[in-house]
Each structure stands twice: as C-alpha cells, then as structure tokens.
Design a protein around this motif. Structure first.
Motif, short mmCIF file in Angstrom:
data_model
loop_
_atom_site.label_atom_id
_atom_site.label_comp_id
_atom_site.label_asym_id
_atom_site.label_seq_id
_atom_site.Cartn_x
_atom_site.Cartn_y
_atom_site.Cartn_z
N VAL A 111 0.86 -1.19 0.00
CA VAL A 111 0.00 0.00 0.00
C VAL A 111 0.89 1.23 0.00
N ASP A 112 0.60 2.15 -0.92
CA ASP A 112 1.44 3.32 -1.11
C ASP A 112 0.55 4.48 -1.54
N ASN A 113 1.00 5.71 -1.28
CA ASN A 113 0.21 6.86 -1.72
C ASN A 113 1.04 7.79 -2.57
N THR A 114 0.44 8.87 -3.01
CA THR A 114 1.09 9.76 -3.98
C THR A 114 2.32 10.44 -3.41
N ALA A 115 2.53 10.39 -2.10
CA ALA A 115 3.74 10.97 -1.51
C ALA A 115 5.00 10.34 -2.09
N SER A 116 4.91 9.09 -2.55
CA SER A 116 6.13 8.44 -3.06
C SER A 116 6.66 9.11 -4.32
N VAL A 117 5.82 9.92 -5.01
CA VAL A 117 6.31 10.66 -6.18
C VAL A 117 6.24 12.17 -5.95
N CYS A 118 6.05 12.60 -4.70
CA CYS A 118 6.10 14.05 -4.44
C CYS A 118 6.87 14.34 -3.15
N HIS A 119 6.21 14.24 -1.98
CA HIS A 119 6.88 14.62 -0.74
C HIS A 119 7.37 13.42 0.07
N TYR A 306 4.27 3.25 9.84
CA TYR A 306 5.02 3.83 8.72
C TYR A 306 4.10 4.72 7.89
N PRO A 307 4.64 5.78 7.24
CA PRO A 307 3.77 6.74 6.57
C PRO A 307 3.33 6.37 5.16
N PHE A 308 4.10 5.54 4.45
CA PHE A 308 3.77 5.15 3.08
C PHE A 308 4.68 3.99 2.70
N CYS A 309 4.54 3.47 1.49
CA CYS A 309 5.40 2.36 1.01
C CYS A 309 5.40 1.18 1.97
N VAL A 310 4.23 0.71 2.38
CA VAL A 310 4.12 -0.36 3.37
C VAL A 310 3.78 -1.67 2.65
N ASP A 311 4.56 -2.70 2.95
CA ASP A 311 4.41 -4.01 2.31
C ASP A 311 3.87 -5.00 3.33
N PHE A 312 2.66 -5.54 3.05
CA PHE A 312 2.03 -6.52 3.94
C PHE A 312 2.22 -7.96 3.45
N SER A 313 3.10 -8.19 2.46
CA SER A 313 3.16 -9.51 1.83
C SER A 313 3.54 -10.62 2.79
N THR A 324 9.74 -0.94 -1.67
CA THR A 324 8.31 -1.15 -1.46
C THR A 324 7.47 0.04 -1.93
N GLY A 325 8.05 0.95 -2.71
CA GLY A 325 7.28 2.02 -3.33
C GLY A 325 6.54 1.52 -4.55
N SER A 326 5.51 2.23 -4.95
CA SER A 326 4.66 1.77 -6.05
C SER A 326 5.44 1.64 -7.36
N ASN A 327 6.28 2.63 -7.69
CA ASN A 327 7.05 2.53 -8.93
C ASN A 327 8.07 1.41 -8.89
N ASP A 328 8.65 1.18 -7.72
CA ASP A 328 9.63 0.08 -7.59
C ASP A 328 8.94 -1.26 -7.84
N VAL A 329 7.76 -1.43 -7.22
CA VAL A 329 7.04 -2.70 -7.35
C VAL A 329 6.60 -2.93 -8.79
#
Length: 432
Positions: A111-119, A306-313, A324-329
């Motif tokens: 689970v990740d939000n738009t912060a991974s490509v901005c703040h 954690y604030p973003f880039c969280v992996d529950f796998s 664990t960021g959206s673009n990385d995945v």
C-alpha cells in the motif's frame, strides 16, 4: 437558490475553509471565494466525464454493471492476486483511508500513496532530523519573512499566498507591507515575480545552496564567488535577512524534494531551519498537493507505524522505500494486480511503470475519466468527499478539518465501497 457557507475546498493541501457554494436543484451552480481550480471541482467543468455507474471492461469495451457486481469482481481480483499493489488514497477522507489499509493487510498488498512521487523525500528526512512545523494560522498572524523554495503556489495552491503570506494578521496588520518574501527557484515563476528577493539558482543545486547558506550562518567564509549560480554576496545578504526575522517560515515543494539529492536536500534544509532558531524563530511547512495526502501519511502511521510504502506480503507491515514504493514494485514486475484509489498514476508515472500497469488487472476507484481509467479493467465511481459526502482531511500543516456534504448523491462513498470489498474479501478467503 441556497447558499452553503463555510465549505472546505477538496482540491489542494491548503484546504480553504471559506468557500460559499450556490446550490440549485441539488446541483452546485457556482461558488464564491474558490480559486479557479477549486471552482472547477465544485461545478464539474464542461468536458469532464463523470462516471455514474460502475464499469467493467468486456471484449475491450466498458459495460455498466451494478455496485454489487463491481464489489464482487474487485474482491475476486484482490484475493486471486499474490502481491497486489494498492496506490493513491490522497483524495479520499481519513475514514476511507483507514478501511483501505485494513483491506491491504487482509490481501497482503503493498500500500502506497502519492507521496512516493512528491513529498516522500520529506517524510524520509523527518525520520532523520525532526520536523520544526507550525500552523498556517501562525504564518498569517506572525510571519514577517516567508520563503518559498522549489514551489510555485501562485499556480499550484492559488489562494495560499493571499490567505497566509500576504494576509493581514494579528501581528502583521498591514499584510504584505509587513512581510519580506523570498523565492528560491531556478525559474522566474509567477511567484518569483512577487518576491522581494529571488535566488535564481541552477537546476539540481539545492543542496549546494543550502550548505553555503549554513556556512554563512555559522560565520564561515564562502570560498567560491558563486554557489549554485548565485553570487556569494547575495547568499550572505539573504542569510543576514533570515537572521533578523521575528517569525520566519520556509515553505518547500517538489522543486527541492524531487531534484537531485531528494531527501538529503530536505535533511539539510531542516537542519538549516533548526540552526536559524539560534538567531530567530523559524519553522517550515511542506507544500502538500492533494487535499488529503497528508491525511494518508497520518492514518498509515497510526495503523502500521510507517507513513507510506508499506508491504504486507509477509503478514506484517514492512517499510523500505526504494523497494516497497509503487514505482519500484511495478518496474520490478513484482505486482500481479493493482487497485488505484483517487489518483492518476496513468498521467504521472514513468513509461516503464505504465507498460506493466497495462498488463495487470487494474481496479480504479475514481469519479472522473482519467488516463488511469483508460487502463483500468474495473471502474467504481464514488461520491466525492467535501461535495457529496462528508469526511475528515488533514491540511498541509497537519491540522485535521471536517469537510461538509453540500449536495446529495446516490453514489456510495469511498469508505462504504472499501468496507464492502473488505467484507467480500473475507467471505472469499473463508470459503477457500
């Protein structure tokens, strides 16, 4: 015609709370006080395609289905996936975000939000160095020096300057006349044209400039005639102005968070603000974009640590931005399904990520037609928070505010849709 007053604008992180909506026959037909972008969101500008029914792609074409069918389909996609990616979340309310994180844990998603490509880099820097923040109210009432670094609020947050930086405040009775505005930007932006001092640095040289300013602050001689394209005497002069502040505020945007250096730029900028407090009162606020991007980082931290880039796998939250960021995945081809909630990666992600998205089953919780919905296999339209349903959002300065419902809608809210998907997921898992 009815006038609904004190409405919060569900566009940007400024969360202007003085909007007046003109409502006629359960439709917003006009606004007072809103900027042109906020107004467009309230009245749905001509040409915007608004979805009213869930849509499922069949044989390359979208067909209308019921909410029940859409929820069943979404739940099946998530349950069948081994590692789904759930991205977005910045334009829904905090209650919906909370359910979304619970759903991500249930299906062992990333689970990740738009912060991974901005703040996102700002969040990483806060881990390292802390966060000397204040509220926008304090800026309006106290700040006599305002610095905008790597941002252009004149266009990105159109009412921010008028409501906070130029406004008359308790200790700043003359408004703009009582303030010094400093803009640090390689472009001569419209915000820079309003500034008393414009430090027009070279691209990707933010770190070098902050470091030079820290050296000047500590009384060291800057050895070079120019740093980051700015003459030494201009740097020293700007630092002397910052030292004389009664109350200073640094607003910073993606021009510094996404330039070369990223979180290290913010690290040294935060330390610079902390060091300025030996001479004057100084604080900082990131210029957050979407109206509740800050809210997701708050809620995700409550729920996972954690604030973003969280992996529950693995069944427990794991946090490793860069992996664990959206673009990385996506670019590592580690996701086999994707749910996009209230965001548009189709318009903003790099091509390599979009090529992978196009191969995955994509669920979009989105009220309007976007480049992302063109890639989606399933579209579920929600009611819009702050217009058709109420909810809580966090302003860019971390202040939570309650958003009103202005008109009625037959559409389900994001929270209800996610609750129904979560319930169906649990049913499907129990039946296996």
């Amino acid at each position: 015609m009815e006038l609904v007053k004190n409405v919060l604008c569900p566009f940007c992180g400024t969360l202007c709370d003085d909007i007046i909506c003109k409502v006629e026959d359960n439709e917003i037909v006009g606004t007072y006080n809103a900027c042109i972008i906020g107004h467009s969101k309230f009245v749905h500008t001509e040409g915007a395609v608004r979805y009213k029914k869930p849509l499922l792609r069949k044989n390359g074409e979208f067909v209308e289905i019921t909410y029940e069918e859409a929820i069943d389909k979404a739940a099946k996609i998530l349950v069948d996936a081994k590692r789904p990616l759930m991205y977005g979340w910045s334009c829904i309310d905090c209650a919906g975000q909370e359910v979304g994180i619970e759903l991500a844990e249930e299906v062992r998603a990333v689970v990740d939000n738009t912060a991974s490509v901005c703040h996102g880099p700002s969040l990483l820097a806060v881990h390292d160095t802390g966060y000397p923040v204040c509220t926008l109210g304090e800026v309006k009432n106290r700040a006599d020096i305002v610095v905008y670094w790597g941002c252009n609020p004149f266009h990105a947050h159109p009412r921010h300057i008028a409501r906070h930086s130029f406004a008359r405040g308790y200790f700043r009775e003359r408004g703009r006349a009582d303030r010094t505005i400093i803009v640090v930007d390689p472009r001569k932006s419209d915000t820079a044209k309003l500034a008393d001092i414009h430090l027009q640095l070279d691209y990707n040289k933010d770190y070098e400039l902050v470091d030079a300013m820290r050296s000047a602050l500590k009384g060291h001689k800057i050895l070079y005639k120019k740093v980051a394209g700015i003459p030494r005497e201009d740097i020293v002069g700007a630092v002397e102005a910052l030292k004389k502040a009664q109350f200073g505020i640094l607003f910073f945007g993606m021009g510094i968070t996404q330039s070369l250096g990223k979180n290290r730029n913010i690290d040294t900028a935060i330390i610079f603000v902390q060091e300025l407090n030996q001479f004057a009162k100084w604080t900082l606020i990131p210029m957050r974009g979407h109206y509740n991007v800050n809210g997701f980082n708050q809620v995700c931290t409550w729920e996972t640590g954690y604030p973003f880039c969280v992996d529950f796998s693995n069944g427990t939250p794991r946090y490793n931005p860069g992996e664990t960021g959206s673009n990385d995945v996506l670019q590592n081809r580690e996701a086999d399904a994707m749910m996009v909630v209230a965001s548009d990666p189709g318009a903003h992600f790099p091509q390599n990520a979009l090529h992978v998205m196009a191969e995955l089953p994509v669920i979009a919780l989105e009220p309007h037609r976007t480049p992302t919905t063109e890639l989606a296999d399933l579209i579920i339209p929600p009611a819009m928070v702050g217009i058709e349903t109420e909810g809580t959002a966090y302003r860019m300065d971390g202040v939570p505010l309650r958003m009103k419902k202005v008109v009625e809608s037959d559409l389900l809210s994001d929270k209800v849709i996610l609750e129904k998907i979560l319930e169906k997921v649990r049913e499907l898992k129990a039946s296996k």
